[in-house]
Scaffold this motif. Sequence first.
Motif, PDB file in Angstrom:
ATOM      1  N   LYS A 164       0.821  -1.218   0.000  1.00  0.00           N
ATOM      2  CA  LYS A 164       0.000   0.000   0.000  1.00  0.00           C
ATOM      3  C   LYS A 164       0.857   1.271   0.000  1.00  0.00           C
ATOM      4  O   LYS A 164       0.364   2.358  -0.290  1.00  0.00           O
ATOM      5  CB  LYS A 164      -0.919   0.015   1.225  1.00  0.00           C
ATOM      6  CG  LYS A 164      -2.031  -1.019   1.204  1.00  0.00           C
ATOM      7  CD  LYS A 164      -2.722  -1.119   2.557  1.00  0.00           C
ATOM      8  CE  LYS A 164      -3.245   0.199   3.053  1.00  0.00           C
ATOM      9  NZ  LYS A 164      -3.954   0.098   4.348  1.00  0.00           N
TER      10      LYS A 164
ATOM     11  N   GLY B 275      -6.251   7.368  -6.408  1.00  0.00           N
ATOM     12  CA  GLY B 275      -7.056   6.777  -5.346  1.00  0.00           C
ATOM     13  C   GLY B 275      -6.941   7.555  -4.054  1.00  0.00           C
ATOM     14  O   GLY B 275      -6.221   8.556  -3.955  1.00  0.00           O
TER      15      GLY B 275
ATOM     16  N   GLU C 115      -4.036   7.610   2.404  1.00  0.00           N
ATOM     17  CA  GLU C 115      -4.090   7.426   3.853  1.00  0.00           C
ATOM     18  C   GLU C 115      -3.139   8.407   4.531  1.00  0.00           C
ATOM     19  O   GLU C 115      -3.522   9.109   5.469  1.00  0.00           O
ATOM     20  CB  GLU C 115      -3.708   5.990   4.201  1.00  0.00           C
ATOM     21  CG  GLU C 115      -4.023   5.606   5.630  1.00  0.00           C
ATOM     22  CD  GLU C 115      -3.846   4.115   5.849  1.00  0.00           C
ATOM     23  OE1 GLU C 115      -2.833   3.744   6.467  1.00  0.00           O
ATOM     24  OE2 GLU C 115      -4.703   3.344   5.384  1.00  0.00           O
TER      25      GLU C 115
ATOM     26  N   THR D 152       1.010   6.512   1.418  1.00  0.00           N
ATOM     27  CA  THR D 152       0.314   5.260   1.703  1.00  0.00           C
ATOM     28  C   THR D 152      -1.131   5.421   1.253  1.00  0.00           C
ATOM     29  O   THR D 152      -1.816   6.370   1.661  1.00  0.00           O
ATOM     30  CB  THR D 152       0.353   4.917   3.203  1.00  0.00           C
ATOM     31  OG1 THR D 152       1.714   4.781   3.612  1.00  0.00           O
ATOM     32  CG2 THR D 152      -0.391   3.616   3.484  1.00  0.00           C
ATOM     33  N   TYR D 153      -1.578   4.506   0.384  1.00  0.00           N
ATOM     34  CA  TYR D 153      -2.952   4.527  -0.121  1.00  0.00           C
ATOM     35  C   TYR D 153      -3.854   3.684   0.770  1.00  0.00           C
ATOM     36  O   TYR D 153      -3.385   2.854   1.560  1.00  0.00           O
ATOM     37  CB  TYR D 153      -2.993   3.992  -1.551  1.00  0.00           C
ATOM     38  CG  TYR D 153      -2.542   4.989  -2.593  1.00  0.00           C
ATOM     39  CD1 TYR D 153      -3.451   5.874  -3.169  1.00  0.00           C
ATOM     40  CD2 TYR D 153      -1.216   5.050  -2.993  1.00  0.00           C
ATOM     41  CE1 TYR D 153      -3.042   6.783  -4.134  1.00  0.00           C
ATOM     42  CE2 TYR D 153      -0.793   5.957  -3.949  1.00  0.00           C
ATOM     43  CZ  TYR D 153      -1.714   6.828  -4.516  1.00  0.00           C
ATOM     44  OH  TYR D 153      -1.314   7.732  -5.460  1.00  0.00           O
ATOM     45  N   ARG D 154      -5.148   3.909   0.619  1.00  0.00           N
ATOM     46  CA  ARG D 154      -6.126   3.130   1.380  1.00  0.00           C
ATOM     47  C   ARG D 154      -6.117   1.666   0.968  1.00  0.00           C
ATOM     48  O   ARG D 154      -6.427   0.779   1.755  1.00  0.00           O
ATOM     49  CB  ARG D 154      -7.533   3.711   1.169  1.00  0.00           C
ATOM     50  CG  ARG D 154      -7.762   5.051   1.843  1.00  0.00           C
ATOM     51  CD  ARG D 154      -7.808   4.934   3.345  1.00  0.00           C
ATOM     52  NE  ARG D 154      -8.097   6.219   3.984  1.00  0.00           N
ATOM     53  CZ  ARG D 154      -8.069   6.425   5.286  1.00  0.00           C
ATOM     54  NH1 ARG D 154      -7.758   5.400   6.085  1.00  0.00           N
ATOM     55  NH2 ARG D 154      -8.327   7.604   5.798  1.00  0.00           N
ATOM     56  N   SER D 155      -5.780   1.418  -0.291  1.00  0.00           N
ATOM     57  CA  SER D 155      -5.786   0.035  -0.782  1.00  0.00           C
ATOM     58  C   SER D 155      -4.537  -0.222  -1.612  1.00  0.00           C
ATOM     59  O   SER D 155      -3.934   0.698  -2.182  1.00  0.00           O
ATOM     60  CB  SER D 155      -7.025  -0.226  -1.643  1.00  0.00           C
ATOM     61  OG  SER D 155      -6.955   0.523  -2.846  1.00  0.00           O
ATOM     62  N   GLU D 156      -4.144  -1.475  -1.663  1.00  0.00           N
ATOM     63  CA  GLU D 156      -2.992  -1.875  -2.469  1.00  0.00           C
ATOM     64  C   GLU D 156      -3.276  -1.667  -3.951  1.00  0.00           C
ATOM     65  O   GLU D 156      -2.375  -1.368  -4.741  1.00  0.00           O
ATOM     66  CB  GLU D 156      -2.661  -3.341  -2.185  1.00  0.00           C
ATOM     67  CG  GLU D 156      -1.384  -3.822  -2.856  1.00  0.00           C
ATOM     68  CD  GLU D 156      -1.058  -5.261  -2.519  1.00  0.00           C
ATOM     69  OE1 GLU D 156      -0.957  -6.078  -3.458  1.00  0.00           O
ATOM     70  OE2 GLU D 156      -0.915  -5.558  -1.305  1.00  0.00           O
ATOM     71  N   GLU D 157      -4.524  -1.807  -4.337  1.00  0.00           N
ATOM     72  CA  GLU D 157      -4.900  -1.620  -5.744  1.00  0.00           C
ATOM     73  C   GLU D 157      -4.589  -0.192  -6.209  1.00  0.00           C
ATOM     74  O   GLU D 157      -4.071   0.016  -7.305  1.00  0.00           O
ATOM     75  CB  GLU D 157      -6.393  -1.918  -5.923  1.00  0.00           C
ATOM     76  CG  GLU D 157      -6.868  -1.764  -7.368  1.00  0.00           C
ATOM     77  CD  GLU D 157      -8.369  -1.983  -7.507  1.00  0.00           C
ATOM     78  OE1 GLU D 157      -8.895  -1.715  -8.603  1.00  0.00           O
ATOM     79  OE2 GLU D 157      -9.004  -2.408  -6.514  1.00  0.00           O
ATOM     80  N   CYS D 158      -4.881   0.792  -5.359  1.00  0.00           N
ATOM     81  CA  CYS D 158      -4.588   2.189  -5.707  1.00  0.00           C
ATOM     82  C   CYS D 158      -3.083   2.421  -5.804  1.00  0.00           C
ATOM     83  O   CYS D 158      -2.610   3.154  -6.677  1.00  0.00           O
ATOM     84  CB  CYS D 158      -5.188   3.127  -4.666  1.00  0.00           C
ATOM     85  SG  CYS D 158      -6.999   3.133  -4.639  1.00  0.00           S
TER      86      CYS D 158
END
Length: 733
Positions: A46, A72, A75, A89-95
Amino acid sequence: MDPGVVNNVKADRRSKEEKKVLKRQIKASHTLLKHEGISTASQPTKSLVVANGGLGNGVSREELSAVLKEMGELETLIMHPHKPYAFVTYRSEECARKAHIHLNGEKLQCGGNSVTLYLSFVDSVTCEEEPSLPVPEGLVLVEDFVSPEEEALLHAAIDWSSANDDITAQKALKHRRVKHYGFEFRYDNNNVDKDKPLPAGIPQECLPVLERCVKNKHINIMPDQLTVNQYESGQGIPPHVDTHSAFEDTIMSLSLGAQTVMEFRHPDGRLVPVVLPGRSLLVMKGESRYLWTHGITPRKFDTVPACDPQSPALTPPDVRTRSNLTLSKRGTRTSFTFRKIRHEPCRCAFPFACDSQGAPSTSPPSPPSLPRCHDDAAQLEEEYVHRVYDAIASHFSSTRHSPWPRVCHFLSLLPPGSVLADVGCGNGKYLGVNTEVIAIGCDRSSALIQICAERGFQAFVSDALSVPLRSATCDACISIAVIHHFSTQERRLAAVRELVRLLKPGGRALIYVWAFEQEYNKQRSKYLKEQNKEPPENHSPTNNASEDSHKPVDNIQDVSKVTDGKLSVHTNRTSFNTQDLLVPWHLKEGKRRGEEESGEGVKKEKRKERSTKSSGNSCSADRSSSSTRSDCNPDPCPSFDSDMTSGSVQETSDATHSPDSKPSPSNDSAHTTTSASKSESSPVPVFHRYYHVFQQGELELLCGQVSGVKVQSSYHDQGNWCVILEKDSVEMN
């Protein structure tokens, strides 16, 4: 053309671009590991590190955040002062995957600059917070103290149209322009002449503001002296304590116009930066007035909290937002500093810092004289060259990381296996340029040679007049910014002869010396251009070098004589008035040799930082006040891409030089003349280095006095005269 062929060509081009981006991304990862101890992850996570996306590259939080958010929801976004990278750091690994795919190699426009982003996954990002330092005792900041209407009225009361005005003692100083009202503060003795008031008292427009200060008990007596300073973007004032014997306790500074950051430093090294918004009033009493230095680092951007602008600047921010930093671009700022003249000796509680109670005087000592014999010259160079470079070695080395293109070109032409001697190698920045030659360096400074050794270079301590190498053993020699430190014609000639002695027949030597002519072919050198930051369109394009095979000049104009035989202190970023002079170097805190040798200071900090990072990608926030830790000596930023410069956007006065051993900007009154002295405006030493700047044709004439060698070519390169010598193929008996 067949559509299928076109598609294949496009795919091939796209594939080449992707490979190019991947190659640079890997290079950026290696740079992060080498310089910052940051390990990247091979598998998606992430969190990512964004190389070239840091505050040190001139990227603001707002600009970077806008680009990252397109991929995306974020975080966290962590940006630390002076660093050329950021952590997201993103909310999801996909982003995070999406950002890694689409933003790698993406160009980001930041003001007038363009940076290329390179993203790599990291396993985790932690942010270790340290407690913020309290503001100095007796310091108060009142925001919005004057209204916009009052601000306009005060601005209008100051007439800057006259360049020099005896009524208000107006002066154009090095880093600002200034007016005095009531009494003039004299920068030659750091005091006021209390028996000679100025014709102009404090302007009437200031009286309502001062009456409000008395009413609100910020001050208990009306001031009778006013100093107005105007700072353009990139300007500042050195750290200083207002002279105790000159002024009473309370000092008030009203900020008009643009916001800035003022840094307060305690004698024990504690640093507290304070954001000064426009229309705010800063009140200094007691310890903050008498003991702490205050100053403004010259730069165009400040690192400040990206928080609610309505929150008080002297209120510690929430610990969770302490890493929430961004860049604030400076504009024109005018300060009104109100003081009350003191007529009795100061009896403050800080006698060791008080000139009224026996603290050391800051009056400048007598400058040294021009040498009259060999012993005089050796003594002058020992005090004003050798000792200085040993003392400033660490700071000097931190500003010397970019080899000059023309020197690199000379070195790149050497055949593999050639023996190269760099006489006066400094920190060794040229010893690793051509890895296919056998490079050996020497320097008079043992501290600089130690830095060479730490970098893995072969170097030893030696005087340039007597190098302990056999004659005719070197294929090439370089002497970059060295010979101008010798104080007599005979010693400069001996230095050239020593280079020629080392050369094999047919060998070549490259010599650079600082030029008296800082304006050449109607183009000012970068050294002069830094004085007044004019818009780029006001300057002609500057070539790296002007090579026109200068012919020796028969009659060199004698500008070396000074009126009383004393060396003068040069005002930095100005044209030279004499050939023999002293050039100031302002040492940055934490860069003294003794601190490093004792295990304190910079090396200790770096060891701590690396040990912290080795356990994970920890982003330890710098200790700071509510504003932030705006360090006045940023580490040089590693370059992640050829499109980017390696320096921090937050330029400081001492980190911006003309090429190589050229000086940094001085403070406003360059009158101190000892090799290491303390001025009114700086609690750290101001060192002075001796220079003999060369006139056009002088270097060629000097080399022409050496037998068995000819000048192959000569040129002017950014304020330096340069020659390439070639030793005769057959030595004459």
